[in-house]
Design an enzyme around this catalytic site. Structure first.
Site, PDB file in Angstrom:
ATOM      1  N   CYS A  78       0.842  -1.202   0.000  1.00 24.04           N
ATOM      2  CA  CYS A  78       0.000   0.000   0.000  1.00 24.04           C
ATOM      3  C   CYS A  78       0.880   1.255   0.000  1.00 24.04           C
ATOM      4  O   CYS A  78       1.498   1.570  -1.007  1.00 24.04           O
ATOM      5  CB  CYS A  78      -0.982  -0.022   1.166  1.00 24.04           C
ATOM      6  SG  CYS A  78      -2.332   1.174   0.986  1.00 24.04           S
TER       7      CYS A  78
ATOM      8  N   HIS B 264      -3.751  -5.092   0.440  1.00 21.36           N
ATOM      9  CA  HIS B 264      -3.225  -5.534   1.731  1.00 21.36           C
ATOM     10  C   HIS B 264      -3.249  -7.060   1.823  1.00 21.36           C
ATOM     11  O   HIS B 264      -4.265  -7.650   2.188  1.00 21.36           O
ATOM     12  CB  HIS B 264      -4.036  -4.930   2.873  1.00 21.36           C
ATOM     13  CG  HIS B 264      -3.804  -3.469   3.073  1.00 21.36           C
ATOM     14  ND1 HIS B 264      -2.844  -2.986   3.930  1.00 21.36           N
ATOM     15  CD2 HIS B 264      -4.383  -2.389   2.488  1.00 21.36           C
ATOM     16  CE1 HIS B 264      -2.841  -1.658   3.892  1.00 21.36           C
ATOM     17  NE2 HIS B 264      -3.771  -1.269   3.019  1.00 21.36           N
TER      18      HIS B 264
ATOM     19  N   GLU C 107      -1.938  -8.829   4.035  1.00 22.58           N
ATOM     20  CA  GLU C 107      -1.890  -9.265   5.428  1.00 22.58           C
ATOM     21  C   GLU C 107      -3.264  -9.506   6.043  1.00 22.58           C
ATOM     22  O   GLU C 107      -3.377 -10.206   7.057  1.00 22.58           O
ATOM     23  CB  GLU C 107      -1.108  -8.250   6.283  1.00 22.58           C
ATOM     24  CG  GLU C 107      -1.782  -6.901   6.515  1.00 22.58           C
ATOM     25  CD  GLU C 107      -1.504  -5.875   5.424  1.00 22.58           C
ATOM     26  OE1 GLU C 107      -1.636  -4.677   5.692  1.00 22.58           O
ATOM     27  OE2 GLU C 107      -1.157  -6.281   4.289  1.00 22.58           O
TER      28      GLU C 107
ATOM     29  N   SER D 167      -2.190 -11.703  36.040  1.00 27.05           N
ATOM     30  CA  SER D 167      -3.490 -11.073  35.824  1.00 27.05           C
ATOM     31  C   SER D 167      -4.615 -12.093  35.753  1.00 27.05           C
ATOM     32  O   SER D 167      -5.780 -11.731  35.792  1.00 27.05           O
ATOM     33  CB  SER D 167      -3.470 -10.280  34.512  1.00 27.05           C
ATOM     34  OG  SER D 167      -3.388 -11.164  33.413  1.00 27.05           O
ATOM     35  N   GLY D 168      -4.256 -13.360  35.625  1.00 26.08           N
ATOM     36  CA  GLY D 168      -5.253 -14.396  35.402  1.00 26.08           C
ATOM     37  C   GLY D 168      -5.414 -14.741  33.941  1.00 26.08           C
ATOM     38  O   GLY D 168      -6.063 -15.722  33.586  1.00 26.08           O
TER      39      GLY D 168
ATOM     40  N   VAL E 208      -3.976 -15.312  29.785  1.00 25.23           N
ATOM     41  CA  VAL E 208      -3.076 -16.252  29.122  1.00 25.23           C
ATOM     42  C   VAL E 208      -1.631 -15.764  29.180  1.00 25.23           C
ATOM     43  O   VAL E 208      -0.715 -16.530  29.505  1.00 25.23           O
ATOM     44  CB  VAL E 208      -3.504 -16.451  27.652  1.00 25.23           C
ATOM     45  CG1 VAL E 208      -2.534 -17.382  26.931  1.00 25.23           C
ATOM     46  CG2 VAL E 208      -4.925 -16.999  27.562  1.00 25.23           C
TER      47      VAL E 208
ATOM     48  N   SER F  43       0.233 -13.566  31.098  1.00 27.00           N
ATOM     49  CA  SER F  43       0.992 -13.602  32.344  1.00 27.00           C
ATOM     50  C   SER F  43       1.110 -15.020  32.882  1.00 27.00           C
ATOM     51  O   SER F  43       2.119 -15.380  33.496  1.00 27.00           O
ATOM     52  CB  SER F  43       0.358 -12.677  33.392  1.00 27.00           C
ATOM     53  OG  SER F  43      -0.928 -13.123  33.762  1.00 27.00           O
ATOM     54  N   SER F  44       0.098 -15.858  32.636  1.00 23.60           N
ATOM     55  CA  SER F  44       0.160 -17.241  33.110  1.00 23.60           C
ATOM     56  C   SER F  44       1.247 -18.020  32.385  1.00 23.60           C
ATOM     57  O   SER F  44       2.012 -18.771  33.005  1.00 23.60           O
ATOM     58  CB  SER F  44      -1.198 -17.926  32.911  1.00 23.60           C
ATOM     59  OG  SER F  44      -2.209 -17.267  33.641  1.00 23.60           O
TER      60      SER F  44
END
Length: 506
Positions: free
Chosen positions: A78, A166, A168, A220-221, A223, A225-226
């Site tokens: 583009c 585009h 992508e 944080s609970g 995905v 950070s776990s």
């Protein structure tokens, strides 16, 4: 490791280009348009992104490409294609009308290596207000649509290609093949980038970076950070202390449920209920960016307090991923959105930062989680904003608003799981709107809150379509919310896609 450099000119789909490159098994790095690493011997190709700017405008980004063009395979997308035409003797002019949406390639030269295996008539996605009306001397046309003659071109003397559409985005149906043709066919990638190779390299680097020092990680609970926690635990064992802060805007019962999950993974987790502190700091604040900054600030201050209890702690680890960093500092100077673990860190923070996932996209994080042996229900948990329900309550935040939204969200998410719809959806949640509506319940008129339900399908969160949930399910969920959640008398469903909307409302 081999890499593709993507030079960012400010497009909101730049990181989607990166995602498509990673799908080929090739590492890539997104850098500002004027920061090409000329001394990096691992670079095997360069992609120029799109941009909201015009190449002929006074404020256009016009980098010197002399150190790139002719030395590396180069693909302009583009704005990137228009830039190549503009700089080297072609012509770019304002289109008669904005060319936006689906188009078919009425002509495609499959002898061009970029279009190897691409179908005649293949659907592509256009999104530009300018158009290439002439290509430079020594270049040739390789694709057209009915309305765009120079939809693609290539140099006859150098490894240079340009496309005005585009590749992508998912709406370009064979776009992934075009990216693969460039990265693998033209740049000769060895496809070295895998979850397993990432784990091996990252665990080694974490051991070298941390040594025998101790690390505190903010959970944080979610995905990200776990997975970061389990990865760090694999590298440094008991030198990791995890802290899970309840900022008062988690989902219903989430604090207790997630703490149980972490203990099952043998992580050393300290639970901190700081909900009163966060709610007090947010009192009267309505502006979304300010909410995020406040939560980031309070989050780190809680950590500094807890860090004093861990002898020898020198590092603060976070689940920051690559899109967080890209969105928090767009090259045009316009932030898409700030992230609490990117824009909220105080300058006087006493801990060094450790971000083991900072180069990964979301689906790559999930693949790493599976490779680490994490349970599927944690790895494929829907994304949830770090500030939690604070950015799903439009306007100011009160304890009662949090209670209402927690109850609504709980009914919606439990319903999706019960009907087997949860795993078909990328992200779902409820938004409390800053309006009230008149209603009738029993024999009385009501004037209560309106909530919006949001569910989207996506492969990467950079583009998303609203989920066409069954009508019977929506009727059942709406009735349950209105009958069981005190203070709500109207439920609406968000049918906006991204773009032009975003997944979250704030």
């Amino acid at each position: 490791m081999q890499k593709i450099i993507i030079l960012d000119f400010g497009s909101q789909t730049t990181q989607l280009i990166g995602r498509r490159v990673r799908e080929t098994g090739t590492f890539c790095e997104i850098l500002p348009y004027n920061r090409f690493p000329s001394d990096d011997r691992d670079v095997i190709g360069v992609i120029l992104s799109g941009s909201p700017l015009s190449v002929y405008a006074d404020d256009a980004f016009l980098p010197d490409l002399s150190g790139i063009k002719g030395k590396y395979p180069l693909l302009g997308i583009c704005y990137g294609a228009q830039l190549l035409s503009h700089l080297y003797g072609g012509r770019v002019e304002q289109a008669g009308s904005r060319e936006y949406g689906r188009a078919g390639l009425s002509f495609v030269d499959t002898s061009c290596p970029l279009f190897k295996g691409i179908s005649q008539g293949s659907q592509v996605w256009m999104s530009h207000g300018d158009s290439i009306t002439a290509i430079p001397e020594g270049y040739r046309l390789t694709a057209s649509t009915d309305s765009v003659k120079y939809a693609a071109f290539q140099s006859l003397t150098e490894p240079v290609w340009g496309v005005q559409f585009h590749p992508e985005v998912v709406h370009t149906l064979e776009g992934a093949r075009i990216i693969e043709n460039f990265v693998v066919g033209i740049c000769h990638s060895r496809r070295e980038w895998t979850a397993e190779s990432f784990l091996e390299t990252t665990i080694r680097e974490l051991k070298e970076q941390i040594g025998q020092d101790k690390v505190i990680l903010g959970l944080s609970g979610g995905v990200d950070s776990s997975v970061a926690a389990v990865l760090l635990h694999r590298a440094i064992g008991n030198n990791l202390t995890c802290i899970f802060v309840n900022h008062g805007m988690l989902r219903k019962n989430e604090f207790e449920d997630v703490m149980a999950d972490y203990r099952n993974l043998d992580l050393n987790v300290v639970g901190v209920d700081a909900s009163d502190r966060f709610l007090s700091a947010l009192s009267g604040v309505s502006e979304p960016e300010q909410k995020r900054k406040i939560i980031g600030r309070e989050f780190i201050e809680v950590f500094n307090s807890e860090a004093a209890r861990v002898d020898g702690a020198r590092f603060l680890a976070q689940g920051t991923i690559y899109p967080d960093r890209i969105e928090s500092c767009n090259i045009t100077g316009k932030v898409i959105k700030s992230h609490h673990n990117v824009g909220g860190l105080p300058k006087d923070m006493k801990l060094s930062l450790c971000e083991p996932l900072k180069w990964l996209f979301k689906d790559e994080v999930r693949q790493v989680g599976l490779s680490l042996g994490m349970p599927r229900h944690m790895v494929f948990r829907h994304p949830f904003p770090g500030p939690g329900l604070a950015v799903r309550i439009l306007g100011d935040i009160t304890r009662e608003k949090v209670r209402v939204l927690q109850d609504v969200d709980d009914i919606f998410i439990r319903g999706l799981r019960r009907e087997g719809l949860y795993d078909r959806i990328w992200q779902a949640g409820a938004i409390l709107l800053p309006v009230k509506s008149v209603g009738v319940m029993g024999d009385e008129r009501t004037y209560d809150n309106v909530v919006a339900l949001r569910a989207v399908t996506s492969s990467d969160a950079m583009t998303a379509d609203w989920a066409e949930l069954p009508t019977a399910f929506m009727r059942e969920v709406s009735n349950e919310i209105i009958n069981k959640v005190k203070g709500v008398n109207r439920v609406v469903y968000d049918i906006s896609s991204k773009p032009p909307a975003t997944i979250e409302w704030e």
